[in-house]
Write an enzyme that holds these catalytic residues in place. Structure first.
Site, PDB file in Angstrom:
ATOM      1  N   LYS A 255     -10.899  -1.235  -1.801  1.00 17.67           N
ATOM      2  CA  LYS A 255     -10.654  -2.076  -0.628  1.00 17.67           C
ATOM      3  C   LYS A 255     -11.841  -1.888   0.322  1.00 17.67           C
ATOM      4  CE  LYS A 255      -5.720  -1.015  -1.026  1.00 17.67           C
ATOM      5  NZ  LYS A 255      -4.584  -0.274  -0.478  1.00 17.67           N
TER       6      LYS A 255
ATOM      7  N   THR B 290       1.295  10.505   3.809  1.00 13.61           N
ATOM      8  CA  THR B 290       0.503  11.503   3.090  1.00 13.61           C
ATOM      9  C   THR B 290      -0.812  11.819   3.809  1.00 13.61           C
ATOM     10  OG1 THR B 290      -0.084   9.619   1.762  1.00 13.61           O
ATOM     11  CG2 THR B 290       1.306  11.261   0.707  1.00 13.61           C
TER      12      THR B 290
ATOM     13  N   SER C 202      -2.398   0.416  -4.395  1.00 11.81           N
ATOM     14  CA  SER C 202      -2.924   1.601  -3.708  1.00 11.81           C
ATOM     15  C   SER C 202      -4.280   2.033  -4.249  1.00 11.81           C
ATOM     16  CB  SER C 202      -1.924   2.754  -3.892  1.00 11.81           C
ATOM     17  OG  SER C 202      -2.489   3.982  -3.494  1.00 11.81           O
ATOM     18  N   ALA C 203      -5.092   2.627  -3.374  1.00 10.53           N
ATOM     19  CA  ALA C 203      -6.394   3.166  -3.788  1.00 10.53           C
ATOM     20  C   ALA C 203      -6.249   4.539  -4.436  1.00 10.53           C
ATOM     21  CB  ALA C 203      -7.295   3.289  -2.561  1.00 10.53           C
TER      22      ALA C 203
ATOM     23  N   GLU D  30       0.102  -3.284   4.700  1.00 14.42           N
ATOM     24  CA  GLU D  30      -1.055  -2.384   4.794  1.00 14.42           C
ATOM     25  C   GLU D  30      -1.138  -1.663   6.136  1.00 14.42           C
ATOM     26  OE1 GLU D  30      -3.675  -0.862   3.885  1.00 14.42           O
ATOM     27  OE2 GLU D  30      -3.895  -1.487   1.819  1.00 14.42           O
ATOM     28  N   ASP D  31      -1.628  -0.425   6.116  1.00 18.81           N
ATOM     29  CA  ASP D  31      -1.842   0.298   7.384  1.00 18.81           C
ATOM     30  C   ASP D  31      -3.327   0.510   7.675  1.00 18.81           C
ATOM     31  OD1 ASP D  31      -2.197   2.238   5.306  1.00 18.81           O
ATOM     32  OD2 ASP D  31      -2.088   3.793   6.839  1.00 18.81           O
TER      33      ASP D  31
ATOM     34  N   ASP E 206       0.879  -1.165   0.000  1.00 22.55           N
ATOM     35  CA  ASP E 206       0.000   0.000   0.000  1.00 22.55           C
ATOM     36  C   ASP E 206       0.924   1.226   0.000  1.00 22.55           C
ATOM     37  OD1 ASP E 206      -2.372   1.619   0.470  1.00 22.55           O
ATOM     38  OD2 ASP E 206      -1.628   1.824   2.526  1.00 22.55           O
ATOM     39  N   LEU E 207       0.429   2.377  -0.392  1.00 24.18           N
ATOM     40  CA  LEU E 207       1.281   3.574  -0.477  1.00 24.18           C
ATOM     41  C   LEU E 207       1.110   4.496   0.736  1.00 24.18           C
ATOM     42  CD1 LEU E 207       3.177   5.435  -2.174  1.00 24.18           C
ATOM     43  CD2 LEU E 207       1.116   6.360  -3.247  1.00 24.18           C
ATOM     44  N   ASP E 208      -0.088   5.123   0.821  1.00 26.40           N
ATOM     45  CA  ASP E 208      -0.343   6.112   1.872  1.00 26.40           C
ATOM     46  C   ASP E 208      -0.314   5.447   3.247  1.00 26.40           C
ATOM     47  OD1 ASP E 208      -0.883   8.354   0.096  1.00 26.40           O
ATOM     48  OD2 ASP E 208      -2.769   7.369  -0.409  1.00 26.40           O
TER      49      ASP E 208
ATOM     50  N   LYS F 240      -8.742   6.637   6.059  1.00 28.95           N
ATOM     51  CA  LYS F 240      -7.545   5.900   5.636  1.00 28.95           C
ATOM     52  C   LYS F 240      -7.920   4.667   4.829  1.00 28.95           C
ATOM     53  CE  LYS F 240      -4.218   7.556   8.939  1.00 28.95           C
ATOM     54  NZ  LYS F 240      -3.414   7.296  10.132  1.00 28.95           N
TER      55      LYS F 240
HETATM   56  C1  BG6 Z   1      -5.742   5.899  -0.006  1.00 26.73           C
HETATM   57  C2  BG6 Z   1      -5.752   6.837   1.185  1.00 26.73           C
HETATM   58  O1  BG6 Z   1      -4.462   5.362  -0.173  1.00 26.73           O
HETATM   59  O2  BG6 Z   1      -6.083   6.631  -1.195  1.00 26.73           O
HETATM   60  C3  BG6 Z   1      -7.097   7.526   1.294  1.00 26.73           C
HETATM   61  O3  BG6 Z   1      -5.492   6.083   2.366  1.00 26.73           O
HETATM   62  C4  BG6 Z   1      -7.420   8.231  -0.015  1.00 26.73           C
HETATM   63  O4  BG6 Z   1      -7.080   8.432   2.366  1.00 26.73           O
HETATM   64  C5  BG6 Z   1      -7.368   7.242  -1.170  1.00 26.73           C
HETATM   65  O5  BG6 Z   1      -8.716   8.826   0.035  1.00 26.73           O
HETATM   66  C6  BG6 Z   1      -7.632   7.890  -2.531  1.00 26.73           C
HETATM   67  O6  BG6 Z   1      -6.609   8.789  -2.810  1.00 26.73           O
HETATM   68  P1  BG6 Z   1      -6.617   9.858  -3.984  1.00 26.73           P
HETATM   69  O7  BG6 Z   1      -5.199  10.366  -4.005  1.00 26.73           O
HETATM   70  O8  BG6 Z   1      -6.979   9.133  -5.256  1.00 26.73           O
HETATM   71  O9  BG6 Z   1      -7.622  10.900  -3.650  1.00 26.73           O
HETATM   72 MG    MG Z   2      -2.777   3.185   3.520  1.00 26.26          MG
END
Ligand code: BG6
Ligand code: MG
Length: 217
Positions: free
Chosen positions: A144, A16, A113-114, A168-169, A8-10, A44
């Site tokens: 997810k 972020t 990542s989402a 994952e967090d 996962d990224l964030d 998150k």
């Molecule tokens: C996830 C974050 O990785 O990405 C969420 O944990 C965020 O907080 C989601 O809403 C979508 O991100 P983005 O950058 O497409 O708005």
């Molecule tokens: Mg995350």
């Protein structure tokens, strides 16, 4: 042995969450909605539009789809203005050492990542050099806890899901990894991530050696 690692990224590779918070808070303020850092925890791992729905529900406000898209765009424009200024100093502790070790040991590395902003963040921080494949919010239909993002990641790596470890967090992310049949390493606390197979406070505590010692499920 496990042959692939899907990150996962964030909140796992970069912090972020603070930028997401500032950008959502600006929108909340404009709409007269009280939005705290505690509320931000609920966003998150949650997709952009689903996050907006949570925020609007806090203020008991409803809008049509076009207005909601305009709000999401406003939030994202502000968020992008923050992440455009990111650099390698914002990579979380232990991440670079772990990715370097995995790369040396020929473990395949994928992003799951989402976020639709993942490519920009990877580029700004220089993390892009470590990845064999990327699956982000631009590539998936189902957010997810649906396992789609991780299953697509395993497929891009050419590996069966059971040969992959997910990092994952977020609770929804751990659920997605388990639903995909993968070993899940939680980054955070056991209390917040009860579904993870093991939990570490950060990736300093999780070395490449540890990954190689993991017995495949
Ligand atoms: C996830 C974050 O990785 O990405 C969420 O944990 C965020 O907080 C989601 O809403 C979508 O991100 P983005 O950058 O497409 O708005
Ligand atoms: Mg995350």
């Amino acid at each position: 042995m496990y042959q692939g690692a899907i990150f996962d990224l964030d909140g796992v590779l970069v912090d972020t969450a603070k930028y997401h918070f500032l950008a959502w808070q600006a929108l909340a303020q404009k709409l007269g909605i009280h939005f705290t850092e505690r509320d931000n925890e609920r966003l998150k791992g949650v997709s952009r539009m689903a996050s907006l729905d949570v925020l609007l529900s806090l203020g008991d406000q409803q809008y049509d789809t076009a207005t909601k898209e305009k709000f999401a765009q406003e939030k994202n424009d502000l968020y992008v203005s923050y992440i455009e200024k990111m650099d390698a100093t914002e990579i979380l502790p232990g991440v670079t050492a772990l990715l370097t070790h995995l790369q040396q040991e020929k473990i395949k590395i994928c992003l799951g990542s989402a976020s639709k902003n993942a490519p920009l963040i990877l580029k700004r921080t220089g993390l892009d050099q470590y990845f064999d494949a990327i699956v982000d919010g631009n590539d998936v239909q189902k957010a997810k806890p649906d396992p789609e993002v991780f299953l697509k990641g395993a497929e891009k790596l050419g590996l069966a899901p059971t040969f992959c470890v997910v990092f994952e967090d977020a609770l929804a992310g751990c659920e997605a990894g388990k639903a995909g049949g993968m070993y899940v390493v939680g980054v955070g606390t056991k209390e917040n991530l009860p579904l993870a197979d093991e939990v570490h406070a950060n990736l300093v505590d999780f070395t490449g050696d540890h990954l190689f010692q993991l017995k495949k499920l």
